[in-house]
Design a protein around this motif. Structure first.
Motif, PDB file in Angstrom:
ATOM      1  N   ARG A 114     -21.512  41.887  10.335  1.00 37.54           N
ATOM      2  CA  ARG A 114     -21.129  40.544   9.898  1.00 37.54           C
ATOM      3  C   ARG A 114     -20.006  39.977  10.762  1.00 37.54           C
ATOM      4  NH1 ARG A 114     -19.874  40.668   3.609  1.00 37.54           N
ATOM      5  NH2 ARG A 114     -19.364  38.482   4.100  1.00 37.54           N
ATOM      6  N   GLN A 115     -19.223  40.883  11.452  1.00 37.13           N
ATOM      7  CA  GLN A 115     -18.145  40.439  12.339  1.00 37.13           C
ATOM      8  C   GLN A 115     -18.630  40.200  13.771  1.00 37.13           C
ATOM      9  OE1 GLN A 115     -15.078  39.668  11.133  1.00 37.13           O
ATOM     10  NE2 GLN A 115     -15.992  40.146   9.127  1.00 37.13           N
ATOM     11  N   GLY A 116     -19.931  40.316  14.006  1.00 35.25           N
ATOM     12  CA  GLY A 116     -20.495  39.964  15.303  1.00 35.25           C
ATOM     13  C   GLY A 116     -20.816  41.137  16.213  1.00 35.25           C
ATOM     14  N   VAL A 117     -20.597  42.380  15.740  1.00 34.69           N
ATOM     15  CA  VAL A 117     -20.934  43.560  16.552  1.00 34.69           C
ATOM     16  C   VAL A 117     -22.345  43.973  16.177  1.00 34.69           C
ATOM     17  CG1 VAL A 117     -20.322  45.910  17.173  1.00 34.69           C
ATOM     18  CG2 VAL A 117     -18.524  44.267  16.603  1.00 34.69           C
ATOM     19  N   SER A 129     -24.856  45.050  18.781  1.00 39.71           N
ATOM     20  CA  SER A 129     -25.545  45.910  19.754  1.00 39.71           C
ATOM     21  C   SER A 129     -24.527  46.538  20.698  1.00 39.71           C
ATOM     22  CB  SER A 129     -26.558  45.092  20.558  1.00 39.71           C
ATOM     23  OG  SER A 129     -25.877  44.108  21.325  1.00 39.71           O
ATOM     24  N   PHE A 130     -25.026  47.439  21.519  1.00 44.34           N
ATOM     25  CA  PHE A 130     -24.147  48.053  22.529  1.00 44.34           C
ATOM     26  C   PHE A 130     -23.636  46.997  23.508  1.00 44.34           C
ATOM     27  CE2 PHE A 130     -26.722  51.890  21.404  1.00 44.34           C
ATOM     28  CZ  PHE A 130     -25.673  52.661  20.937  1.00 44.34           C
ATOM     29  N   GLU A 131     -24.498  46.103  23.922  1.00 42.68           N
ATOM     30  CA  GLU A 131     -24.093  45.063  24.865  1.00 42.68           C
ATOM     31  C   GLU A 131     -23.056  44.146  24.240  1.00 42.68           C
ATOM     32  OE1 GLU A 131     -24.767  44.418  28.101  1.00 42.68           O
ATOM     33  OE2 GLU A 131     -25.710  46.394  28.111  1.00 42.68           O
ATOM     34  N   GLY A 132     -23.217  43.872  22.938  1.00 46.81           N
ATOM     35  CA  GLY A 132     -22.240  43.028  22.260  1.00 46.81           C
ATOM     36  C   GLY A 132     -20.898  43.722  22.110  1.00 46.81           C
ATOM     37  N   LEU A 133     -20.920  45.028  21.792  1.00 40.74           N
ATOM     38  CA  LEU A 133     -19.672  45.775  21.612  1.00 40.74           C
ATOM     39  C   LEU A 133     -18.902  45.913  22.921  1.00 40.74           C
ATOM     40  CD1 LEU A 133     -17.810  47.465  19.817  1.00 40.74           C
ATOM     41  CD2 LEU A 133     -19.279  49.441  20.282  1.00 40.74           C
ATOM     42  N   LYS A 134     -19.605  45.909  24.060  1.00 43.85           N
ATOM     43  CA  LYS A 134     -18.983  46.143  25.355  1.00 43.85           C
ATOM     44  C   LYS A 134     -17.895  45.121  25.673  1.00 43.85           C
ATOM     45  CE  LYS A 134     -21.932  46.053  28.635  1.00 43.85           C
ATOM     46  NZ  LYS A 134     -22.870  46.183  29.743  1.00 43.85           N
ATOM     47  N   ILE A 135     -18.030  43.907  25.176  1.00 45.92           N
ATOM     48  CA  ILE A 135     -17.073  42.853  25.508  1.00 45.92           C
ATOM     49  C   ILE A 135     -15.866  42.851  24.576  1.00 45.92           C
ATOM     50  CG2 ILE A 135     -18.915  41.430  26.469  1.00 45.92           C
ATOM     51  CD1 ILE A 135     -18.769  39.731  23.923  1.00 45.92           C
ATOM     52  N   PHE A 136     -15.873  43.712  23.572  1.00 42.09           N
ATOM     53  CA  PHE A 136     -14.759  43.781  22.628  1.00 42.09           C
ATOM     54  C   PHE A 136     -13.665  44.710  23.176  1.00 42.09           C
ATOM     55  CE2 PHE A 136     -17.869  41.907  19.957  1.00 42.09           C
ATOM     56  CZ  PHE A 136     -17.248  41.375  18.834  1.00 42.09           C
ATOM     57  N   ASP A 137     -12.476  44.130  23.400  1.00 42.59           N
ATOM     58  CA  ASP A 137     -11.353  44.990  23.789  1.00 42.59           C
ATOM     59  C   ASP A 137     -10.662  45.508  22.529  1.00 42.59           C
ATOM     60  OD1 ASP A 137      -9.905  42.853  22.799  1.00 42.59           O
ATOM     61  OD2 ASP A 137      -9.208  42.169  24.760  1.00 42.59           O
ATOM     62  N   ASP A 138      -9.541  46.196  22.692  1.00 38.41           N
ATOM     63  CA  ASP A 138      -8.869  46.816  21.542  1.00 38.41           C
ATOM     64  C   ASP A 138      -8.429  45.781  20.511  1.00 38.41           C
ATOM     65  OD1 ASP A 138      -9.285  49.193  22.783  1.00 38.41           O
ATOM     66  OD2 ASP A 138      -7.186  49.630  23.222  1.00 38.41           O
ATOM     67  N   LYS A 139      -7.868  44.674  20.967  1.00 39.45           N
ATOM     68  CA  LYS A 139      -7.413  43.653  20.022  1.00 39.45           C
ATOM     69  C   LYS A 139      -8.575  43.051  19.254  1.00 39.45           C
ATOM     70  CE  LYS A 139      -3.196  42.321  22.478  1.00 39.45           C
ATOM     71  NZ  LYS A 139      -2.452  41.200  23.148  1.00 39.45           N
ATOM     72  N   MET A 141     -27.821  33.152   6.659  1.00 36.57           N
ATOM     73  CA  MET A 141     -28.364  34.514   6.705  1.00 36.57           C
ATOM     74  C   MET A 141     -27.386  35.408   7.489  1.00 36.57           C
ATOM     75  SD  MET A 141     -32.005  35.849   8.163  1.00 36.57           S
ATOM     76  CE  MET A 141     -32.426  37.576   8.124  1.00 36.57           C
ATOM     77  N   ALA A 142     -27.046  36.575   6.886  1.00 35.28           N
ATOM     78  CA  ALA A 142     -26.075  37.484   7.499  1.00 35.28           C
ATOM     79  C   ALA A 142     -26.674  38.148   8.734  1.00 35.28           C
ATOM     80  CB  ALA A 142     -25.645  38.544   6.501  1.00 35.28           C
ATOM     81  N   GLN A 143     -25.794  38.352   9.742  1.00 30.50           N
ATOM     82  CA  GLN A 143     -26.221  39.042  10.958  1.00 30.50           C
ATOM     83  C   GLN A 143     -26.302  40.536  10.690  1.00 30.50           C
ATOM     84  OE1 GLN A 143     -23.054  37.450  13.486  1.00 30.50           O
ATOM     85  NE2 GLN A 143     -24.614  36.394  14.693  1.00 30.50           N
ATOM     86  N   VAL A 144     -27.291  41.202  11.274  1.00 30.35           N
ATOM     87  CA  VAL A 144     -27.524  42.624  11.030  1.00 30.35           C
ATOM     88  C   VAL A 144     -27.477  43.383  12.351  1.00 30.35           C
ATOM     89  CG1 VAL A 144     -29.104  44.338  10.095  1.00 30.35           C
ATOM     90  CG2 VAL A 144     -28.954  42.079   9.030  1.00 30.35           C
ATOM     91  N   MET A 145     -26.769  44.496  12.332  1.00 30.11           N
ATOM     92  CA  MET A 145     -26.674  45.363  13.507  1.00 30.11           C
ATOM     93  C   MET A 145     -28.042  45.924  13.862  1.00 30.11           C
ATOM     94  SD  MET A 145     -24.296  48.788  13.812  1.00 30.11           S
ATOM     95  CE  MET A 145     -22.807  47.879  13.397  1.00 30.11           C
ATOM     96  N   ASN A 146     -28.336  46.034  15.171  1.00 28.22           N
ATOM     97  CA  ASN A 146     -29.664  46.532  15.555  1.00 28.22           C
ATOM     98  C   ASN A 146     -29.779  48.047  15.310  1.00 28.22           C
ATOM     99  OD1 ASN A 146     -28.423  47.855  17.685  1.00 28.22           O
ATOM    100  ND2 ASN A 146     -29.101  46.394  19.239  1.00 28.22           N
ATOM    101  N   ASN A 147     -30.993  48.506  15.251  1.00 26.61           N
ATOM    102  CA  ASN A 147     -31.245  49.907  14.878  1.00 26.61           C
ATOM    103  C   ASN A 147     -30.666  50.902  15.880  1.00 26.61           C
ATOM    104  OD1 ASN A 147     -32.632  49.163  12.576  1.00 26.61           O
ATOM    105  ND2 ASN A 147     -34.643  49.122  13.599  1.00 26.61           N
ATOM    106  N   GLU A 148     -30.637  50.563  17.161  1.00 33.14           N
ATOM    107  CA  GLU A 148     -30.129  51.474  18.188  1.00 33.14           C
ATOM    108  C   GLU A 148     -28.646  51.800  17.931  1.00 33.14           C
ATOM    109  OE1 GLU A 148     -30.187  49.954  22.176  1.00 33.14           O
ATOM    110  OE2 GLU A 148     -30.558  51.942  23.029  1.00 33.14           O
ATOM    111  N   LEU A 149     -27.853  50.775  17.607  1.00 35.50           N
ATOM    112  CA  LEU A 149     -26.443  50.997  17.328  1.00 35.50           C
ATOM    113  C   LEU A 149     -26.253  51.688  15.979  1.00 35.50           C
ATOM    114  CD1 LEU A 149     -23.529  50.691  18.175  1.00 35.50           C
ATOM    115  CD2 LEU A 149     -23.541  48.328  17.332  1.00 35.50           C
ATOM    116  N   ILE A 150     -27.082  51.325  14.998  1.00 30.65           N
ATOM    117  CA  ILE A 150     -27.007  51.981  13.682  1.00 30.65           C
ATOM    118  C   ILE A 150     -27.278  53.477  13.829  1.00 30.65           C
ATOM    119  CG2 ILE A 150     -28.160  52.192  11.445  1.00 30.65           C
ATOM    120  CD1 ILE A 150     -28.595  49.172  11.496  1.00 30.65           C
ATOM    121  N   ASN A 151     -28.307  53.832  14.563  1.00 28.89           N
ATOM    122  CA  ASN A 151     -28.660  55.250  14.749  1.00 28.89           C
ATOM    123  C   ASN A 151     -27.582  56.019  15.517  1.00 28.89           C
ATOM    124  OD1 ASN A 151     -31.090  54.867  13.417  1.00 28.89           O
ATOM    125  ND2 ASN A 151     -32.221  54.388  15.308  1.00 28.89           N
ATOM    126  N   TYR A 152     -26.762  55.311  16.307  1.00 24.81           N
ATOM    127  CA  TYR A 152     -25.672  55.965  17.040  1.00 24.81           C
ATOM    128  C   TYR A 152     -24.475  56.198  16.119  1.00 24.81           C
ATOM    129  CZ  TYR A 152     -22.331  56.940  20.809  1.00 24.81           C
ATOM    130  OH  TYR A 152     -21.398  57.526  21.621  1.00 24.81           O
TER     131      TYR A 152
END
Length: 489
Positions: free
Chosen positions: A28-31, A33-43, A1-12
């Motif tokens: 699908r690449q793992g982003v 939520s906001f908390e999940g995106l926070k740990i992603f650096d530029d690379k 089952m594919a991962q789905v972005m939460n509504n809070e991030l979608i609405n942003y």
């Protein structure tokens, strides 16, 4: 089952232009939520964009055929938006601010993009470190140098290290109108705990040790040596040397300086030096919590000025103070100083020009007729009333000027010379008191003058029929002049 972005991030992301397919691919690449995106650096975000474009696997097209999954393209502006959002989420943690999707919208993201591109990436660390303190009396200068250095040196989390030694432990509230810059916000609100702070705190301790090591001040920071506590060491040294009693002494010294400073002329103290000393005293008072108003600064400036050169300028300032506020032109300390400085500059330029003219005049002066006549300088027995050579009727006329004269004018010049000869070559009549001691030398001079005039008269009379100019100075009469001088050459 594919991962789905939460509504809070979608609405942003949706108002920022992201499509449903793009947000689904990002999820699908793992982003998610906001908390999940926070740990992603530029690379990591670049990898997300690459994964969206080439997800791998297969998909079914409109015709029902199974094909390679074509993926979804994320344009460069969208990739930059994701990077700015991830950076902004980490910035909120650095400044202890709760992320609010409504407040922290597109404008906030744009400021973060600009900050990262033109400030962070263009940043170069300062090379001029604070100098080692040589004596405790200079500790205020050392503290100023340390703060300046820490305010230009970024720590591990990109915050200027000045946050480590700020006065308040707790973060400051956002001022009315917002922060002047993201750097100001980070210094005022960065948490004084956590791994980033611990690393920066160690760096600050080493900087303090390089300045205070080997001096009496170092003994006050030794208690923080083992922990490498830069903040603790700074506060210990600062609180000891900059205590209330020390600050009171600094204030008293500044006030005494202001009261005693005097400007009278450029020789004793230049106006620039006078103003500089006043401003240093003003700065000391401001540091000690007693800032001086602009009106008071101008009052003390004028009180210490005793120069006549600025008397009219001070009066002009007094008249300016009587005007309506909107009509004033000298309404600040800096403007008054600039006005006075312009007056002094003009005076100095005028004095230099006058001195130059006096030098030129002294070098090229020919005394007017009777110039040093009159009573003479009889007290020294020998220099009584000498009349000048003069530019009057008896002067020598250049050849070019002589040829332009009419016959009557030439006759007048010759006549005047004869009269001048009879009156003793313009010598002053009041020099009787100084004739004693003149000796034979003055007699020879008188004879010389008489002989010169006789020669000039003879040559002028001869030239009257030929329109030739009489020679100046009686040239060609060596025999007569030699006789007049008694054979002296």
């Amino acid at each position: 089952m594919a991962q789905v972005m939460n509504n809070e991030l979608i609405n942003y992301l949706l108002p920022l232009g992201f499509t449903v397919d793009q947000m689904f691919a990002i999820g699908r690449q793992g982003v998610l939520s906001f908390e999940g995106l926070k740990i992603f650096d530029d690379k990591a975000i670049d990898s997300v964009a690459a994964g969206c474009k080439n997800p791998g696997g297969t998909s079914v097209n409109a015709a029902g055929a199974t094909i390679r999954d074509p993926g979804v393209l994320l344009p460069v502006p969208f990739i930059l938006t994701l990077k700015a959002l991830a950076y902004g989420l980490r910035h909120c943690d650095k400044t202890q601010v709760v992320f609010n999707p409504i407040i922290h919208g597109a404008a906030w993201l744009n400021s973060l993009m600009h900050f990262r591109t033109f400030i962070i990436k263009a940043y170069t660390a300062p090379t001029d470190k604070p100098a080692k303190m040589t004596k405790v009396t200079l500790i205020r200068d050392s503290f100023d140098a340390i703060i300046l250095y820490l305010s230009t040196l970024r720590g591990v989390g990109e915050t200027f290290l000045a946050y480590v030694v700020r006065d308040e432990y707790d973060p400051e509230p956002e001022p009315i109108g917002g922060w002047l810059s993201l750097d100001k916000e980070m210094i005022a609100r960065a948490p004084l705990q956590g791994p980033l702070y611990e690393a920066d705190n160690q760096s600050v301790y080493l900087i303090l040790k390089s300045v205070f090591g080997g001096t009496d001040a170092y003994s006050w920071m030794m208690a923080h040596e083992r922990a490498g506590d830069g903040r603790g060491a700074y506060r210990s040294v600062y609180d000891h040397y900059m205590s209330i009693s020390s600050r009171s002494a600094t204030r008293q010294k500044a006030e005494a300086t202001i009261r005693s400073l005097v400007y009278s002329n450029e020789n004793k103290m230049t106006f620039e030096q006078y103003v500089s000393k006043l401003q240093l005293a003003h700065t000391d008072l401001e540091r000690e919590g007693h800032p001086m108003s602009d009106d008071d600064r101008v009052l003390h400036l004028n009180t210490g000025i005793l120069s006549d050169v600025l008397s009219a300028a001070k009066h002009s300032h007094t008249l300016d103070e009587a005007r309506e506020p909107d009509d004033r032109t000298l309404d600040t300390f800096d403007k008054v100083v600039s006005f006075y400085q312009s007056i002094i500059s003009k005076h100095l330029a005028s004095s230099a020009t006058a001195a130059k003219r006096r030098n030129v005049s002294w070098a090229g002066t020919t005394h007017e007729g009777g110039g040093r006549g009159g009573g003479g300088r009889g007290g020294r027995g020998g220099r009584g009333g000498r009349g000048g050579r003069g530019r009057g009727a008896g002067r020598n006329v250049p050849a070019a000027e002589w040829n332009k004269l009419s016959h009557e004018q030439k006759a007048k010049v010759i006549s005047d010379r004869k009269k001048k000869q009879k009156t003793g070559n313009g010598s002053g009549g009041g020099g009787a008191g100084g004739t004693q001691g003149a000796g034979s030398y003055n007699s020879q001079i008188a004879a010389l003058n008489s002989s010169m005039l006789q020669v000039q008269q003879q040559l002028a009379e001869r030239a009257e029929g030929t329109d030739e100019a009489p020679p100046a100075g009686g040239g060609g009469s060596g025999t007569q002049l030699g006789a007049a001088m008694g054979g002296r050459r």
